[in-house]
Design a protein around this motif. Structure first.
Motif, PDB file in Angstrom:
ATOM      1  N   LEU A  58     -16.821 -12.613   2.492  1.00  0.00           N
ATOM      2  CA  LEU A  58     -18.288 -12.442   2.908  1.00  0.00           C
ATOM      3  C   LEU A  58     -18.452 -11.334   3.989  1.00  0.00           C
ATOM      4  N   GLY A  59     -17.529 -11.298   4.854  1.00  0.00           N
ATOM      5  CA  GLY A  59     -17.896 -10.438   5.900  1.00  0.00           C
ATOM      6  C   GLY A  59     -17.462 -11.129   7.316  1.00  0.00           C
ATOM      7  N   GLY A  60     -17.649 -10.509   8.579  1.00  0.00           N
ATOM      8  CA  GLY A  60     -17.606 -11.196   9.845  1.00  0.00           C
ATOM      9  C   GLY A  60     -16.435 -11.932  10.193  1.00  0.00           C
ATOM     10  N   VAL A  61     -16.438 -13.024  10.364  1.00  0.00           N
ATOM     11  CA  VAL A  61     -15.308 -13.980  10.736  1.00  0.00           C
ATOM     12  C   VAL A  61     -14.346 -14.013   9.410  1.00  0.00           C
ATOM     13  N   GLY A  62     -14.972 -14.344   8.418  1.00  0.00           N
ATOM     14  CA  GLY A  62     -14.215 -14.548   7.217  1.00  0.00           C
ATOM     15  C   GLY A  62     -13.366 -13.592   6.720  1.00  0.00           C
ATOM     16  N   LEU A  63     -13.964 -12.294   6.884  1.00  0.00           N
ATOM     17  CA  LEU A  63     -13.262 -11.190   6.362  1.00  0.00           C
ATOM     18  C   LEU A  63     -12.093 -10.721   7.634  1.00  0.00           C
ATOM     19  N   GLY A  64     -12.548 -10.984   8.989  1.00  0.00           N
ATOM     20  CA  GLY A  64     -11.775 -10.761  10.073  1.00  0.00           C
ATOM     21  C   GLY A  64     -10.241 -11.781   9.848  1.00  0.00           C
ATOM     22  N   THR A  65     -10.531 -12.867   9.524  1.00  0.00           N
ATOM     23  CA  THR A  65      -9.443 -13.790   9.256  1.00  0.00           C
ATOM     24  C   THR A  65      -8.411 -13.106   8.356  1.00  0.00           C
ATOM     25  N   TRP A  66      -9.126 -12.706   7.023  1.00  0.00           N
ATOM     26  CA  TRP A  66      -8.352 -12.144   5.901  1.00  0.00           C
ATOM     27  C   TRP A  66      -7.532 -10.962   6.531  1.00  0.00           C
ATOM     28  N   LEU A  67      -8.302 -10.166   7.215  1.00  0.00           N
ATOM     29  CA  LEU A  67      -7.445  -8.938   7.743  1.00  0.00           C
ATOM     30  C   LEU A  67      -6.401  -9.028   8.571  1.00  0.00           C
ATOM     31  N   LEU A  68      -6.613 -10.402   9.577  1.00  0.00           N
ATOM     32  CA  LEU A  68      -5.576 -10.737  10.317  1.00  0.00           C
ATOM     33  C   LEU A  68      -4.429 -11.015   9.722  1.00  0.00           C
ATOM     34  N   HIS A  69      -4.555 -11.888   8.707  1.00  0.00           N
ATOM     35  CA  HIS A  69      -3.544 -12.359   7.684  1.00  0.00           C
ATOM     36  C   HIS A  69      -2.658 -10.860   7.190  1.00  0.00           C
ATOM     37  N   ARG A  70      -3.417  -9.955   6.723  1.00  0.00           N
ATOM     38  CA  ARG A  70      -2.792  -8.969   6.161  1.00  0.00           C
ATOM     39  C   ARG A  70      -2.140  -7.932   7.149  1.00  0.00           C
ATOM     40  N   GLU A  89       1.376  -3.242  18.079  1.00  0.00           N
ATOM     41  CA  GLU A  89       1.146  -3.621  16.736  1.00  0.00           C
ATOM     42  C   GLU A  89       0.206  -4.693  16.528  1.00  0.00           C
ATOM     43  N   ALA A  90      -0.369  -5.451  17.660  1.00  0.00           N
ATOM     44  CA  ALA A  90      -1.185  -6.453  17.307  1.00  0.00           C
ATOM     45  C   ALA A  90      -2.660  -5.914  17.008  1.00  0.00           C
ATOM     46  N   PRO A  91      -3.234  -6.190  15.745  1.00  0.00           N
ATOM     47  CA  PRO A  91      -4.565  -5.731  15.445  1.00  0.00           C
ATOM     48  C   PRO A  91      -5.536  -6.493  16.087  1.00  0.00           C
ATOM     49  N   LEU A  92      -6.622  -5.668  16.218  1.00  0.00           N
ATOM     50  CA  LEU A  92      -7.735  -6.029  16.849  1.00  0.00           C
ATOM     51  C   LEU A  92      -8.996  -5.594  15.947  1.00  0.00           C
ATOM     52  N   ALA A  93     -10.078  -6.461  15.355  1.00  0.00           N
ATOM     53  CA  ALA A  93     -10.837  -6.010  14.267  1.00  0.00           C
ATOM     54  C   ALA A  93     -12.252  -6.220  14.748  1.00  0.00           C
ATOM     55  N   PHE A  94     -12.995  -5.321  14.700  1.00  0.00           N
ATOM     56  CA  PHE A  94     -14.732  -5.398  14.519  1.00  0.00           C
ATOM     57  C   PHE A  94     -14.934  -5.363  13.419  1.00  0.00           C
ATOM     58  N   VAL A  95     -15.521  -6.348  12.919  1.00  0.00           N
ATOM     59  CA  VAL A  95     -15.969  -6.768  11.801  1.00  0.00           C
ATOM     60  C   VAL A  95     -17.615  -7.035  11.418  1.00  0.00           C
ATOM     61  N   PHE A  96     -17.998  -6.395  10.239  1.00  0.00           N
ATOM     62  CA  PHE A  96     -19.459  -6.170  10.249  1.00  0.00           C
ATOM     63  C   PHE A  96     -19.687  -7.198   9.061  1.00  0.00           C
ATOM     64  N   SER A  97     -20.869  -7.240   8.587  1.00  0.00           N
ATOM     65  CA  SER A  97     -21.392  -8.001   7.273  1.00  0.00           C
ATOM     66  C   SER A  97     -22.239  -7.335   6.581  1.00  0.00           C
ATOM     67  N   SER A  98     -22.452  -7.741   5.167  1.00  0.00           N
ATOM     68  CA  SER A  98     -23.318  -7.230   4.427  1.00  0.00           C
ATOM     69  C   SER A  98     -24.892  -7.320   4.764  1.00  0.00           C
ATOM     70  N   LEU A  99     -25.305  -8.077   5.794  1.00  0.00           N
ATOM     71  CA  LEU A  99     -26.598  -8.157   5.929  1.00  0.00           C
ATOM     72  C   LEU A  99     -26.911  -7.345   7.284  1.00  0.00           C
ATOM     73  N   VAL A 100     -25.770  -6.671   8.086  1.00  0.00           N
ATOM     74  CA  VAL A 100     -26.168  -5.929   9.154  1.00  0.00           C
ATOM     75  C   VAL A 100     -26.750  -4.646   8.657  1.00  0.00           C
ATOM     76  N   GLY A 101     -28.102  -4.221   9.322  1.00  0.00           N
ATOM     77  CA  GLY A 101     -28.722  -3.000   9.114  1.00  0.00           C
ATOM     78  C   GLY A 101     -30.003  -3.531   8.208  1.00  0.00           C
ATOM     79  N   THR A 102     -30.154  -4.745   7.834  1.00  0.00           N
ATOM     80  CA  THR A 102     -31.318  -4.706   6.917  1.00  0.00           C
ATOM     81  C   THR A 102     -32.343  -5.642   7.968  1.00  0.00           C
ATOM     82  N   PRO A 103     -33.619  -5.589   7.309  1.00  0.00           N
ATOM     83  CA  PRO A 103     -34.503  -6.075   8.359  1.00  0.00           C
ATOM     84  C   PRO A 103     -34.447  -7.749   8.371  1.00  0.00           C
TER      85      PRO A 103
END
Length: 588
Positions: A24-36, A48-62
């Motif tokens: 979905l995005g946000g925390v979910g996608l960030g978790t997947w990215l940390l695994h990878r 080498e430790a990653p830090l992720a700023f993660v957005f979502s599909s709803l950002v930028g909508t009204p």
């Protein structure tokens, strides 16, 4: 330094639709990215430790409250997965760079800022920002680079790698777990983003109609408390039902609570109400400070710097909260660690006679020592209560107010036993936002002092709902406006993305996200033994004003944890089943 969505070669890192739809995005996608992207066993403060700023599909909508982003990394406080959510214009501008996520690895040669827009990422040296509070750094970089940039920055505590340092933006904070220390370890003072594209949605008319409907519902009774008094309205309510942690969890009521209550402060000190970006609720309440100035106050910072440390003077609590903002440290972990130290002094385990419960000046002095990482006490407390207890020894870990290394929020587990389970099993540690099971405890629908199967179901239900809301991302203050949450959330996502989602798919996504968090922690060395609470909670009953005793012994908690494992499809050691590991799509 490697910045993603781009790999070290500069080629964008493409995310498949399957992964985006599954997480979905946000925390979910960030978790997947940390695994990878996080090497197994990596030190959270290593380059080498990653830090992720993660957005979502709803950002930028009204859609109201959708201007949120997640920051995800391995925590230097817990050694496990951590994530923090925040609302600001940074979320919108970050999404409009054209990326679903920005992942930072490596270390700059000197203190720098990272800029990302349509031209990609670039580093600019910024040694002049050293030691500045985040708000001052934000003003300085916008003056240097222009007001079209939106900024997330760290304070001096992040530069000094205090293990619960925050990342701040627009006066708000991605607060828990030490994400500011991770950014500081990379020698990055601030991340700047600038819009380079526009948000497109699958059904523009449908999104506009949904936004009007959601905005209207956001003014209803489900959010009235937040509009009228803010989260600080919880203080007197929790005190009345003996669930306000006081003096390092030695009591659950605080005699000084009325002086700190929203009702009192609203009459005497309230001056303004404010909203996050793209939010129609307006939960932020601003109060005047002694000697001038204004301060935003929430339940958690008042609890942690007030009752937990025995401080009842609102001016002292306001000053302490402001000092945490200036230094860039998490108020909950700061208050919890200092309260633990105050008890250590009381027991003769620390030779700091000035550090006493109820002393607001001592609280400020301790915060300064932490922010400066001054030799001795400051450096000790900058580690958080669990690590500090490991140094002090003499059974001080038994009353360190933490789970998995993360300090407890303002909910007494012994008198809220659904919440007790949620705190024990949560991947982030002692966390009220990823497991809002206190809602069930306070609903009147179950006995909050008698944890059992109903409490397990309640904890799982709130954890699943939080997993989806934190990944979509929508503010949890909206949770009460949805009559059929998973169905309605699926409808909102379908309008934006065009994916033919339904409630069952979102429920599956929630379970996947929760399991993915646990799988990451297991990979990093977590075990079933970590799914517990401090010894104090399990061995010392509370006498309540009602005449009842709040008892949560180790056997009852273990029984609830075992029930949680069964319901989650985990084995008796809390491990994710092989079939479910395949569902995590870690090879996708």
């Amino acid at each position: 330094m490697d910045v993603a969505g781009r790999e070290a070669s500069g080629v964008p890192y493409e995310l498949s639709e399957r992964v985006l739809r599954s997480y979905l995005g946000g925390v979910g996608l960030g978790t997947w990215l940390l695994h990878r992207l996080a090497p197994a066993g990596v030190d959270p403060l290593a380059p080498e430790a990653p830090l992720a700023f993660v957005f979502s599909s709803l950002v930028g909508t009204p859609l109201t409250t959708s201007a949120k982003f997640a920051v995800v990394a391995k925590s230097p406080l817990t050694g496990l997965l951590t994530d923090a959510l925040a609302s600001s214009q940074f979320a919108i501008a970050g999404k409009l760079t054209g990326h679903d996520a920005i992942v930072i690895r490596g270390r700059a040669d000197e203190l720098s800022v990272l800029l990302i827009d349509g031209d990609g990422p670039r580093l600019e040296p910024a040694p002049e920002l050293a030691g500045l509070p985040a708000a001052e750094a934000e003003s300085a970089v916008r003056a240097r680079f222009g007001r079209t940039w939106r900024t997330a920055a760290i304070g001096p505590a992040g530069e000094r790698q205090v293990r619960y340092a925050t990342i701040s933006h627009d006066g708000r904070h991605a607060g828990r777990g030490g994400l500011g220390a991770v950014l500081g370890a990379k020698n990055i003072k601030a991340v700047l983003v600038r819009a380079a594209t526009k948000v497109s949605v699958a059904d523009q008319a449908g999104v506009l109609a949904a936004a009007r409907d959601l905005r209207g519902r956001s003014f209803g009774p489900a959010t009235a408390k937040y509009r009228e008094l803010g989260t600080l309205a919880n203080l007197l309510a929790f005190n009345a039902v003996s669930t306000l942690p006081t003096r390092n969890f030695t009591a659950a009521t605080f005699e000084g609570a009325p002086r700190l209550a929203a009702e009192e402060l609203h009459e005497l000190r309230g001056v303004a109400r404010n909203s996050c970006a793209s939010c129609s609720i307006g939960c932020e309440h601003i109060y005047t400070r002694k000697g001038g100035g204004r301060q935003r106050m929430e339940y958690e910072n008042v609890f942690a710097l007030g009752p937990l440390c025995g401080v009842s003077d609102p001016d002292e609590v306001f000053a302490a909260s402001a000092r945490c903002d200036e230094l860039g440290i998490d108020t909950i972990s700061a208050g919890g660690t200092i309260a633990w130290a105050m008890e250590c002094v009381e027991r003769g385990l620390l030779d700091e006679p000035w550090l006493r419960f109820g002393d607001g000046a001592a609280l400020l002095r301790a915060l300064d020592a932490i922010g400066e990482r001054s030799p001795g006490l400051g450096d000790l407390l900058a580690q958080g209560s669990r690590r500090a207890a490991g140094v002090v020894g003499r059974s001080s870990i038994d009353f360190a107010p933490q789970v998995k290394g993360l300090e407890l929020p303002g909910y007494e587990p012994r008198s809220l036993q659904s919440m007790a389970l949620g705190l024990a099993v949560n991947a982030r540690g002692a966390d009220h936002n990823r497991s809002g099971a206190y809602e069930a405890d306070l609903s009147g629908e179950l006995d909050r002092l008698d944890g059992g199967a109903a409490h397990v179901a309640a904890a799982i239900g709130t954890e699943d709902r939080a997993a989806v809301m934190d990944s979509m991302i929508l503010c949890k203050f909206l949770r009460g406006v949805f009559d059929d949450p998973f169905t309605e959330w699926a409808g909102l996502l379908a309008l934006v993305t065009g994916w033919p989602l339904d409630a069952d798919e979102l429920r599956a996504a929630a379970r996947r996200i929760v399991r993915a968090k646990r799988a990451f922690n297991l990979r990093e060395g977590a075990t079933a033994a970590d799914d517990t609470l401090p010894v104090r909670m399990l061995e010392t009953p509370l006498e309540l004003g009602s005449g009842r005793r709040a008892v949560l012994d180790a056997g009852r908690l273990r029984s609830m944890v075992a029930g949680y494992y069964v319901a989650r499809g985990l084995d008796e050691e809390g491990r994710v089943a092989a079939a479910d590991v395949e569902d995590l799509l870690l090879d996708a």
